[in-house]
Design an enzyme around this catalytic site. Structure first.
Site, PDB file in Angstrom:
ATOM      1  N   ALA A 503       0.831  -1.207   0.000  1.00 44.96           N
ATOM      2  CA  ALA A 503       0.000   0.000   0.000  1.00 44.96           C
ATOM      3  C   ALA A 503       0.863   1.254   0.000  1.00 44.96           C
ATOM      4  O   ALA A 503       0.705   2.137  -0.848  1.00 44.96           O
ATOM      5  CB  ALA A 503      -0.937  -0.008   1.204  1.00 44.96           C
ATOM      6  N   GLU A 677      -0.607  -7.198   8.104  1.00 47.49           N
ATOM      7  CA  GLU A 677      -0.160  -8.161   9.104  1.00 47.49           C
ATOM      8  C   GLU A 677      -0.478  -7.799  10.544  1.00 47.49           C
ATOM      9  O   GLU A 677      -0.677  -8.673  11.389  1.00 47.49           O
ATOM     10  CB  GLU A 677       1.343  -8.397   8.914  1.00 47.49           C
ATOM     11  CG  GLU A 677       1.565  -9.237   7.675  1.00 47.49           C
ATOM     12  CD  GLU A 677       2.974  -9.184   7.125  1.00 47.49           C
ATOM     13  OE1 GLU A 677       3.698 -10.144   7.338  1.00 47.49           O
ATOM     14  OE2 GLU A 677       3.338  -8.186   6.500  1.00 47.49           O
TER      15      GLU A 677
HETATM   16 MO1  MOS Z   1       3.749 -11.752   4.394  1.00 44.88          MO
HETATM   17  S1  MOS Z   1       4.040 -13.192   5.753  1.00 44.88           S
HETATM   18  O1  MOS Z   1       4.877 -10.627   4.584  1.00 44.88           O
HETATM   19  O2  MOS Z   1       3.292 -12.323   2.951  1.00 44.88           O
END
Ligand code: MOS
Length: 713
Positions: A503, A677
């Site tokens: 992003a 994440e």
């Molecule tokens: Mo992720 S685990 O940075 O695709």
């Protein structure tokens, strides 16, 4: 426009089935490949009789180590990992690719594969880190990740001595598997020495580079296309067996080959979150101030290629503490290679740390939220740097209010509703702000539309949508005038869609490309062009006698040294309520509140989905997910979604997501952090803490299944 909760621009294509995924490209003359996998975890292949397989109508080829062309299996460093490509008869792990059957149709290929008569010389596989003769390896520091293996600051002994209250405990997380909705898939087609691959991936550039190396080709001879990816979570961040095997098979049969993996084939073969144990020592003084914090992480790893799960990262900086140590040790086994899985390091590290913080708060008789405020880190004490932006206290405040934390009953087991014990828990979330280089182009057409392109990916996160928003914003155009294209190595290159980078990094490149385009137009028109006035752009092009004008990002970019000046992280807080059945001990999550501090939010709808998705995956981690290996044979036992339990809708409460939206322009010109994440971090701890509050039972080993609650109670 930027920030607006608009629907996905690719939503209609997806729900109508027009969005094409890797396995849906069917070039002329395409054959179907089926991967043959080993049924042992260690040893050698003694013989393969393929006569019955070859006799199946429609079978074109059976490719094994006996007849496979020579290719370069090993990698030359970087993030990628070696995959075994039929170069010899050695078996390194369960389900290793040991052959490909190619046929006119998929059914024939699968059937023929089942008729292969393979004789193995079986050797005892080491697959459990506690087995006899195991050696702990201290891996070298990882400069690519910017992570040292071991760190110590202050005086651990003194910190332990100063502690009035202490927790010394080990937290265990089993192996977990990504299980994206779309399993790995590749369609490969050669034209002479040029290779085109339609791939399910998080990084077309990485796949291109790797295939070029494997087949000794210049990079330009490999084109990788990925318009849609049905989820990745890290397991499509590097190249695994399906990709080169499809290309290798296509070369052998001299026709395009599509190679899909089924769910079972992906268990243990395309990466997984490794089994980890974290030994935590944490202590505080009578006022609740931390005096010591240590985390020794031990984990499974593959013998043939190193991978370290940096579980100690949050330990190093999340709280203020003078005496801190974090170490990582790998036990190498006869298993497939682990890999990044959504918030690698932080997802596990926050389970241990945030559970231990809860335990210590309770031991000190301080409210867990208050305890975190007492130990709030105003700067990054490990790097000794200020934060580029940190609004964690506000996340705690907003979250506590939305959740009603003040109504918490501190006494475990004291709230009962019907036959359920009800408890609440909270935890801190954190994930670093990484940056990968990215480029983009923007082209104005004479009809007034703009085509923006970047060789990035949309792994289901909303990249198509937010890049369209960023471009429209930068150009002052309505959304429908802008088209964003991605997923092609012929476009300006971008990085892997991993590390929560896309992003902000691709977004910055898109913004720059659009600004560059405006400058070009300004030069052409002899004046300043602030945005594309739909009435004047055509005139500019016409006057210059051009039908289009294109600009590329990166012209003005100076080396970004902000990571040397700041510690850059996103933060957040999770609050949850669980109900534990008094008869069955089954745990259900009944309420959830997440508040995230991730800078500017580019699209509130897709961002909310990202966090809700992270929480969902975290609840799976907390309550159900566990990939089990039978250490007698080294085989994964529960290699399908019937036995490996990911959460489903019925497992989910309503997830209340909000953002403390303070743009962080120290991180990038858009002021946003990635949010792919952080949502999963802290989740499992919040659940475990709530289970303790509900029952008085502290579970330190995930998943929190009813047998553990029952046995510990
Ligand atoms: Mo992720 S685990 O940075 O695709």
């Amino acid at each position: 426009m930027l920030g607006a909760p608009i629907n996905r621009v690719d939503g209609r294509a997806k729900v109508t089935g027009r969005a094409k995924y890797a396995a849906e490209y069917h070039p002329q003359g395409m054959k179907y490949g089926w991967l043959v996998q080993s049924t042992i975890a260690r040893g050698t292949i003694e013989s393969i009789d393929d006569s019955k397989a070859k006799a199946v109508p429609g079978v074109v080829a059976v490719i094994t180590y006996k007849n496979a062309p020579k290719v370069n299996e090993q990698v030359e460093g970087g993030f990628d990992n070696p995959v075994h490509l039929l170069q010899n008869n050695r078996i390194h792990h369960d389900r290793q690719g040991i052959g490909v059957v190619v046929a006119d149709n998929l059914e024939a290929a699968i059937h023929a594969a089942s008729l292969l008569d393979i004789k193995y010389k079986v050797e005892q596989a080491d697959t459990n880190i506690h087995g006899p003769g195991r050696k702990e390896i201290a891996p070298p520091d990882n400069p690519a990740m910017g992570v040292p293996t071991d760190t110590t600051r202050g005086d651990i002994k003194a910190g332990l001595a100063q502690a009035k209250h202490k927790i010394d405990a080990t937290y265990i997380i089993p192996r977990e598997v990504h299980c994206p909705m779309e399993p790995h898939a590749t369609t490969a087609a050669w034209s002479g020495n040029t290779l085109t691959v339609w791939e399910a991936t998080q990084g077309v550039s990485g796949v291109q580079q790797r295939l070029a190396h494997i087949f000794s080709l210049p990079k330009e001879s490999v084109r990788v296309i990925c318009k849609y990816t049905g989820g990745g979570f890290g397991c499509k961040g590097s190249v695994w067996v399906n990709t080169p095997m499809a290309a290798l098979a296509a070369k052998v049969v001299n026709a395009p080959v599509c190679l899909n993996m089924n769910r079972s084939q992906t268990f243990g073969t395309v990466g997984f979150r490794p089994y980890t144990e974290q030994h935590i020592q944490i202590g505080c003084d009578e006022k609740g101030r931390l005096t010591v914090l240590t985390n020794i992480g031990r984990m499974e790893g593959a013998k043939f290629s190193e991978y370290v799960e940096y579980v100690g990262m949050p330990t190093r900086f999340l709280y203020s503490c003078p005496n801190v140590e974090a170490k990582h040790r790998v036990i190498e086994l006869d298993i497939g290679k682990p890999t990044f899985m959504r918030a690698p390091g932080e997802a596990e590290g926050t389970f241990a740390l945030e559970s231990a913080m809860d335990e210590l708060a309770i031991a000190t008789n301080i409210d867990p939220l208050e305890f975190r405020l007492i130990n709030h880190a105003d700067k990054d004490e490990q790097k000794n740097l200020p934060y580029s932006s940190k609004n964690l206290k506000e996340c705690y405040r907003v979250g506590a209010e939305r959740f009603g934390w003040s109504k918490r009953n501190a006494k475990p087991g004291s709230v009962r509703v019907g036959n359920k014990l009800v408890g609440v828990g909270m935890a801190t979330a954190t994930y670093p702000v990484h940056a990968f280089p990215a480029k983009a182009t923007a082209r104005l057409n004479s009809d007034g539309t703009v085509l923006v392109r970047s060789g990035t990916q949309d792994i289901g996160t909303g990249t198509y949508t937010i890049m369209t928003q960023i471009a429209a914003d930068a150009l002052g155009l309505p959304l429908e005038k802008v088209t964003f294209e991605l997923g092609d190595t012929t476009f300006a290159p971008a990085g892997v869609s991993g590390g929560s980078t896309t992003a902000a990094c691709v977004g910055t490149a898109v913004k720059e490309a659009c600004e560059e385009l405006l400058e070009k137009l300004a030069t052409m028109s002899g004046g300043e062009v602030k945005s594309l006035d739909p009435n004047s752009y055509a005139a500019i092009l016409a006057k210059a006698n051009q039908t289009e004008v294109e600009a590329e990002s990166g012209k003005k970019v100076k080396a970004d040294r902000s990571s040397e000046k700041y510690s850059m992280h996103s933060f957040g807080a999770h609050f949850c309520e669980v109900a534990v059945d008094v008869d069955t001990n089954e745990v259900r999550v009944t309420r959830w509140v997440s508040v995230m501090d991730a800078g500017k939010i580019f699209n509130h709808k897709t961002a909310t989905s990202q966090i809700a998705g992270g929480v969902t995956m975290g609840i799976g981690m907390a309550l159900t997910e566990e990939s089990l290996v039978d250490s007698r044979y080294g085989r994964t036992m529960n290699a399908d979604l019937g036995e490996y339990h990911v959460p489903v809708h019925a497992d989910m409460p309503v997830i209340d997501v909000s953002f403390v939206e303070v743009p962080d322009y120290n991180a990038n010109p858009l002021g946003g952090h990635g949010i792919g994440e952080i949502g999963i971090t802290g989740v499992a701890a919040a659940v475990a803490n709530a289970v303790y509050n509900a029952t008085g039972v502290r579970i330190r080993e995930l998943p929190i299944t009813l047998d553990k609650v029952m046995q510990t109670a």
